[in-house]
Design a protein around this motif. Structure first.
Motif, PDB file in Angstrom:
ATOM      1  N   SER A  90      80.483  11.178   6.833  1.00 47.32           N
ATOM      2  CA  SER A  90      81.167  10.272   7.765  1.00 47.32           C
ATOM      3  C   SER A  90      82.587   9.927   7.354  1.00 47.32           C
ATOM      4  N   VAL A 197      74.783   7.598  15.294  1.00 48.68           N
ATOM      5  CA  VAL A 197      74.630   8.844  14.532  1.00 48.68           C
ATOM      6  C   VAL A 197      73.146   9.170  14.588  1.00 48.68           C
ATOM      7  N   ILE A 235      79.593  13.798  13.700  1.00 44.45           N
ATOM      8  CA  ILE A 235      78.867  13.357  12.513  1.00 44.45           C
ATOM      9  C   ILE A 235      77.375  13.637  12.677  1.00 44.45           C
ATOM     10  N   TRP A 239      75.157  15.964  10.260  1.00 47.42           N
ATOM     11  CA  TRP A 239      73.965  15.401   9.617  1.00 47.42           C
ATOM     12  C   TRP A 239      72.739  16.255   9.935  1.00 47.42           C
TER      13      TRP A 239
END
Length: 242
Positions: A90, A197, A235, A239
């Motif tokens: 991030s 996220v 992001i 991830w």
């Protein structure tokens, strides 16, 4: 059988009192007693002990109690290894948002009935929102809290709201648009945007927020919205593919 006045029971009562402040920042003695189901005399005795060690502070003017500095020091010592990868992914995106807009950028994760700030890139402006890494905040005010609530299981959300009147359409709109907007909800004169996220199972892992003074933040608001939504998706993708 454990006695009611045993050391273990005293510790449990002290923890019950501290947990009250997950839901409200300041309370008078009677309110704490009502929330814990303990007598006022018992609560007062424990509060006095917690005050001696700076875990609790009493405002002499309002007679209300709030968490003391020792709580913040302990929070700063919590191992952050579990968030290291999330912060690593991030941080560059947060820095880019900050560089472009010079507003405060924060990374929050859900933490029980609160949101925990695990990373921050601060604005250099005088008028800004100060949120310290390691600090916890309630979910009922602000864009980041709104995002976390929106991605909660409906039953868990109902427990957090605890009878408060909230329109479910608000949370549906956040999920549809992919962001939440806050206008003076956490603090008058401040505006915030936040995005989720998401992991590969569709679960919310964190929320990225950008906040600043409403007077300037509303300039180019549509561009800020599009930018932070893009960042949230980037992001999330990083991830999910790590």
């Amino acid at each position: 059988m454990e006695k009611q006045n045993s050391p273990t029971r005293s510790v449990e009562r002290a923890l019950d009192i501290l947990e009250c402040f997950l839901h409200k920042k300041e309370m008078i003695l009677l309110e704490i007693a009502e929330r814990t189901g303990l007598s006022s005399s018992t609560v007062l005795r424990i509060l006095n002990a917690l005050q001696e060690h700076d875990f609790i502070v009493k405002n002499p003017q309002t007679k209300k109690y709030h968490l003391g500095s020792k709580i913040g020091w302990l929070a700063d010592m919590i191992p952050s290894e579990s968030y290291d990868e999330l912060k690593k992914i991030s941080r560059p995106f947060m820095a880019a948002l900050n560089e472009k807009w010079n507003e405060d950028i924060h990374l929050f994760v859900p933490d029980g009935n609160s949101k925990l700030c695990i990373e921050s890139v601060d604005s250099t402006r005088e008028l800004r929102q100060v949120v310290k890494v390691g600090s916890r905040h309630d979910l009922l005010r602000g864009a980041a809290g709104k995002v976390i609530l929106s991605y909660m299981d409906a039953e868990d959300r109902k427990k957090v709201l605890d009878g408060l009147a909230f329109d479910e359409a608000i949370f549906e709109k956040v999920r549809e648009r992919g962001f939440a907007l806050s206008l003076g909800e956490r603090e008058e004169g401040l505006c915030g945007l936040a995005v989720p996220v998401i992991d590969k199972n569709g679960k919310l892992m964190a929320t990225i927020s950008m906040s600043g003074a409403t007077a300037r933040f509303e300039n180019n608001l549509a561009e800020k919205e599009a930018e932070i939504v893009r960042v949230g998706k980037e992001i999330s993708a990083r991830w999910q593919n790590r």
